[in-house]
Design an enzyme around this catalytic site. Structure first.
Site, mmCIF file in Angstrom:
data_model
loop_
_atom_site.group_PDB
_atom_site.id
_atom_site.type_symbol
_atom_site.label_atom_id
_atom_site.label_comp_id
_atom_site.label_asym_id
_atom_site.label_seq_id
_atom_site.Cartn_x
_atom_site.Cartn_y
_atom_site.Cartn_z
ATOM 1 N N ARG A 94 4.628 -4.905 -7.761
ATOM 2 C CA ARG A 94 4.964 -3.906 -6.857
ATOM 3 C C ARG A 94 4.483 -2.307 -7.402
ATOM 4 N NH1 ARG A 94 7.625 -5.805 -2.367
ATOM 5 N NH2 ARG A 94 8.286 -3.729 -1.648
ATOM 6 N N ASN A 104 13.376 2.194 -3.092
ATOM 7 C CA ASN A 104 11.905 1.756 -2.724
ATOM 8 C C ASN A 104 11.635 2.412 -1.310
ATOM 9 O OD1 ASN A 104 9.385 0.596 -2.258
ATOM 10 N ND2 ASN A 104 10.430 -1.129 -1.438
ATOM 11 N N GLY A 105 10.804 3.276 -1.496
ATOM 12 C CA GLY A 105 10.564 4.100 0.111
ATOM 13 C C GLY A 105 10.305 5.417 -0.224
ATOM 14 N N GLU A 150 -15.703 -6.752 0.769
ATOM 15 C CA GLU A 150 -14.482 -7.510 0.113
ATOM 16 C C GLU A 150 -15.003 -7.405 -1.388
ATOM 17 O OE1 GLU A 150 -11.673 -7.433 0.294
ATOM 18 O OE2 GLU A 150 -11.141 -9.240 -0.884
ATOM 19 N N CYS A 169 7.206 -0.051 -5.721
ATOM 20 C CA CYS A 169 8.504 -0.104 -6.104
ATOM 21 C C CYS A 169 9.233 -1.381 -6.054
ATOM 22 C CB CYS A 169 9.143 1.155 -5.799
ATOM 23 S SG CYS A 169 8.654 2.710 -6.214
ATOM 24 N N LYS A 216 0.957 -3.890 -5.144
ATOM 25 C CA LYS A 216 0.603 -4.780 -4.300
ATOM 26 C C LYS A 216 1.071 -4.543 -2.806
ATOM 27 C CE LYS A 216 -0.416 -9.270 -3.949
ATOM 28 N NZ LYS A 216 -1.912 -9.187 -3.550
ATOM 29 N N HIS A 249 -31.169 3.357 4.964
ATOM 30 C CA HIS A 249 -30.857 4.607 5.585
ATOM 31 C C HIS A 249 -29.913 5.525 4.667
ATOM 32 C CE1 HIS A 249 -32.232 3.315 9.426
ATOM 33 N NE2 HIS A 249 -31.370 2.215 9.152
ATOM 34 N N TRP A 287 6.418 2.552 -8.700
ATOM 35 C CA TRP A 287 4.965 3.318 -8.061
ATOM 36 C C TRP A 287 5.356 4.551 -7.591
ATOM 37 C CZ3 TRP A 287 2.088 4.912 -3.948
ATOM 38 C CH2 TRP A 287 0.729 4.784 -4.263
ATOM 39 N N GLU A 316 -11.395 -2.255 -7.765
ATOM 40 C CA GLU A 316 -10.075 -2.130 -7.876
ATOM 41 C C GLU A 316 -9.648 -2.700 -9.282
ATOM 42 O OE1 GLU A 316 -7.396 -4.160 -5.332
ATOM 43 O OE2 GLU A 316 -8.887 -5.624 -4.848
ATOM 44 N N LYS A 364 -13.119 -5.728 -4.490
ATOM 45 C CA LYS A 364 -12.522 -6.268 -5.687
ATOM 46 C C LYS A 364 -13.050 -5.698 -7.068
ATOM 47 C CE LYS A 364 -9.996 -7.949 -4.290
ATOM 48 N NZ LYS A 364 -9.529 -8.228 -2.783
HETATM 49 C C1 F6R Z 1 -6.863 -5.444 -2.398
HETATM 50 C C2 F6R Z 1 -5.566 -5.156 -1.779
HETATM 51 C C3 F6R Z 1 -5.243 -4.292 -0.791
HETATM 52 C C4 F6R Z 1 -4.285 -5.039 0.333
HETATM 53 C C5 F6R Z 1 -3.736 -3.787 1.211
HETATM 54 C C6 F6R Z 1 -3.149 -4.468 2.343
HETATM 55 O O1 F6R Z 1 -7.087 -6.339 -3.125
HETATM 56 O O2 F6R Z 1 -4.894 -6.094 -2.188
HETATM 57 O O3 F6R Z 1 -6.329 -3.759 -0.413
HETATM 58 O O4 F6R Z 1 -4.975 -5.950 1.050
HETATM 59 O O5 F6R Z 1 -3.021 -3.074 0.424
HETATM 60 O O6 F6R Z 1 -2.042 -5.234 2.016
HETATM 61 P P1 F6R Z 1 -1.247 -6.264 3.001
HETATM 62 O O7 F6R Z 1 -2.426 -7.484 3.183
HETATM 63 O O8 F6R Z 1 0.044 -6.678 1.983
HETATM 64 O O9 F6R Z 1 -1.065 -5.626 4.372
#
Ligand code: F6R
Length: 613
Positions: A27, A99-100, A486, A2, A608, A509, A73, A493, A490
């Site tokens: 967000r 937000n929260g 990673e 949010c 995010k 395994h 969100w 997501e 990517k």
């Molecule tokens: C993946 C991604 C998330 C963040 C995670 C932690 O691309 O962006 O997995 O890495 O939500 O976020 P931060 O780094 O802001 O604590």
């Protein structure tokens, strides 16, 4: 999770709020809405969907000088129009954006239901504005006092903005656990935001609200800030170091692609003034005072979530190899609830792009209570983690707007590399010769990333061939095992294709059962990283008709001969390969997602900044 924006000033709130929401849309983008004080009333417009949908609903010429807005969100209640913010009080005279999470909203709701309140939405936020009005009307208090009294009874996390039709030239904002910034323009206008992005067009003078603070904004007057327990605060204004260009796509079709392409610069910025190869030195001003503490620590615990957790895993290899300090890497969400054994001999490093991730922050707070030294590796300046840790190092990657983290990851890894190198040099666990060689090679990394980016077209072609695959496997060994994780994250997501990362040798395994002619396997097979073992793993996949997409060191022939597709990265020290090998995986995920028509910058169900558990 949010985004909230508020405007109180002499101009028109509508464009400020809409532009602000667009900047905060990363967000959350389940629904959006705004509330304006127009004449004697509040006018609320809200809708399921994105900010552009909300904008299209607004009548032309709409104008007001006070307003609040929200992009959501969803946490409580499905993402529909009724649950969208702003929410109104029973009289319709107060509006709130939030937000929260209000954790005790059920208790408050029960109390209000008994008093005859009727709720339209399923949200915790509507309960809060009802509760605020209940106090406002019954105790003859002013609006800021009523908000303050209500918040004292609230358990949970919030950044809120409240406006009233009865006091059109005022706004009350408060924060606990979720970020809030107040911008003050030269003409006295106030612009409020969940981060500084909505403010930057209007002012660079900002106040980052502290935990448990409430601010009373009145048109034409200086802001008044108090703590929730009513101590006055004199707000320290700071100057924003953020440009509008950094918030624009600048010709790229998506922020994610722009941010992938920014990596030569962002990695360079993470090292600027810190890596001094000419002097044979690494200087980390942010943690200098704590270096002895680090050297004497019995272990380091890295805490993070998602991509930042992956950076921590790379850090584990770096710290153990170069500084010979034992490292554990923890998910914030697990660490905080596990009753971990931590004491004053431990150093806990919180890694977070946003600096607001609730689980990481909670893990750090727990470690602080137990006496550990806390360090932060954050991108967002002034964020909660940056402020609550004893010391830290900013990554300086610049604003990351695409929801999928790219440049923040490589910047985190760069900072971790510098830290490991610095500690190794102080401790004597890395020879002077190796340290100098590593410094020279690290200095070259921005240029080497530039070279990797030249494979973009090739990666796009590979993406086209595999975008219909249902599953992907990513394999790596040693320091590139977290890179495999990673790469898989990517892909899943942003493309919604199932992908898993594995240490290459673990494949036999279990995951090997999945391999057939339809399974693309991305293998990171750099020259020095257990190369022969990886070659064997590739053969095992080929024997089962799997398709190999390999990331190899420039000049490789052996893996290339076994692969269906090969992407070369320049040769460098194995400890630095994550900084290069990550980039083609980001591009592969990006092109597959674009090929599938996904909303790359705003993938479904994601946000995010995850400020809820
Ligand atoms: C993946 C991604 C998330 C963040 C995670 C932690 O691309 O962006 O997995 O890495 O939500 O976020 P931060 O780094 O802001 O604590």
């Amino acid at each position: 999770m949010c985004g909230i924006v508020g405007y109180l000033g002499a101009g028109n709130a509508v464009p400020v709020l809409i532009n602000g929401l667009k900047r905060l849309e990363y967000r959350g983008y389940d629904s959006a809405g705004l509330a304006l004080v127009t004449g004697e009333a509040l006018q609320v417009t809200k809708n399921k969907g994105k900010v552009a949908d909300l904008e299209a609903m607004l009548p032309p010429g709409l104008s007001a000088s006070t307003g609040i807005a929200h992009t959501r969100w969803a946490t409580h209640g499905e993402p529909n129009t009724v649950n969208a913010h702003p929410h109104l009080s029973p009289s319709g005279r107060l509006a709130i954006v939030h937000n929260g999470i209000i954790e005790n909203y059920n208790v408050l709701k029960e109390y209000l239901l008994q008093k005859g309140h009727v709720f339209r939405s399923e949200t915790d936020t509507e309960v809060l504005i009802h509760f605020i009005e209940d106090i406002y009307r019954s105790s003859a208090s002013s609006l800021p006092e009523a908000v303050q009294m209500a918040l004292r009874r609230v358990v949970g996390a919030y950044a809120i903005a409240v406006i009233s039709a009865d006091e059109p030239g005022t706004m009350v904002v408060a924060r606990k656990g979720s970020p809030l910034v107040i911008g003050v323009a030269a003409n006295g206008d106030f612009i409020v935001g969940s981060d500084a992005a909505p403010l930057v067009e209007y002012t660079k003078t900002v106040y980052y609200m502290d935990e448990n603070e409430i601010a009373y904004l009145q048109r034409g007057k200086p802001m008044e800030v108090r703590t929730l327990d009513d101590r006055p605060v004199s707000p320290k204004l700071t100057e924003l170091d953020l440009s509008i260009e950094a918030l624009e796509k600048e010709g790229y079709p998506h922020f994610m692609l722009k941010e992938i392409y920014e990596q030569p610069r962002s990695v360079h910025d993470s090292m600027r003034g810190r890596l001094l190869p000419g002097k044979g030195m690494v200087k980390l001003g942010g943690i200098q005072a704590y270096e002895n503490h680090l050297l004497e620590s019995r272990r380091i615990i890295m805490v993070g979530c998602g991509t930042s957790w992956h950076a921590g895993l790379v850090g584990e290899y770096l710290f153990e190899e170069l500084a010979r300090i034992p490292v554990e890497v923890e998910y914030g969400s697990e660490f905080r609830y596990r009753n971990p054994i931590i004491g004053p001999g431990d150093v806990v490093i919180g890694i977070s792009q946003s600096g607001e991730t609730a689980d990481t922050l909670a893990g750090l707070r727990l470690a602080k209570e137990k006496g550990a030294l806390l360090l932060g590796i954050c991108n967002v300046v002034g964020s909660s983690i940056a402020r609550e840790t004893h010391a830290g190092i900013y990554t300086h990657a610049g604003p990351e707007i695409g929801v999928a983290s790219t440049k923040a990851f490589t910047a985190q890894v760069t900072v971790l590399t510098l830290m490991a190198l610095r500690l190794g040099m102080l401790k004597g666990t890395v020879s002077e010769q190796r340290a100098r060689a590593l410094m020279r090679e690290l200095d070259q990394v921005p240029e080497l990333i530039e070279k990797v980016l030249q494979s973009d077209l090739l990666i796009q072609q590979i993406a086209r061939q595999y975008q219909q695959a249902k599953n992907f496997l990513y394999l790596g060994r040693g320091i590139n095992f977290p890179v495999a994780l990673e790469g898989a994250l990517k892909l899943k997501e942003i493309s919604y294709i199932h992908a898993e990362g594995y240490p290459a040798a673990e494949m036999k395994h279990g995951p090997i059962a999945l391999i057939d002619e339809n399974m693309p396997v991305v293998v990171i097979a750099t020259r020095k990283g257990n190369y022969d073992k990886i070659v064997s793993n590739i053969m095992e996949i080929k024997a089962r008709n799997g398709k190999i997409i390999s990331i190899v060191s420039e000049g490789d022939t052996q893996v290339k001969a076994l692969s269906d597709h090969t992407i070369e990265i320049p040769q460098t020290d194995e400890m630095l390969t994550p900084l290069l090998a990550t980039v083609p995986l980001q591009l592969l995920a990006y092109h597959i997602a674009v090929g599938l028509g996904r909303d790359v910058d705003k993938p479904r169900n994601l946000a995010k900044s995850v400020t809820v558990e």
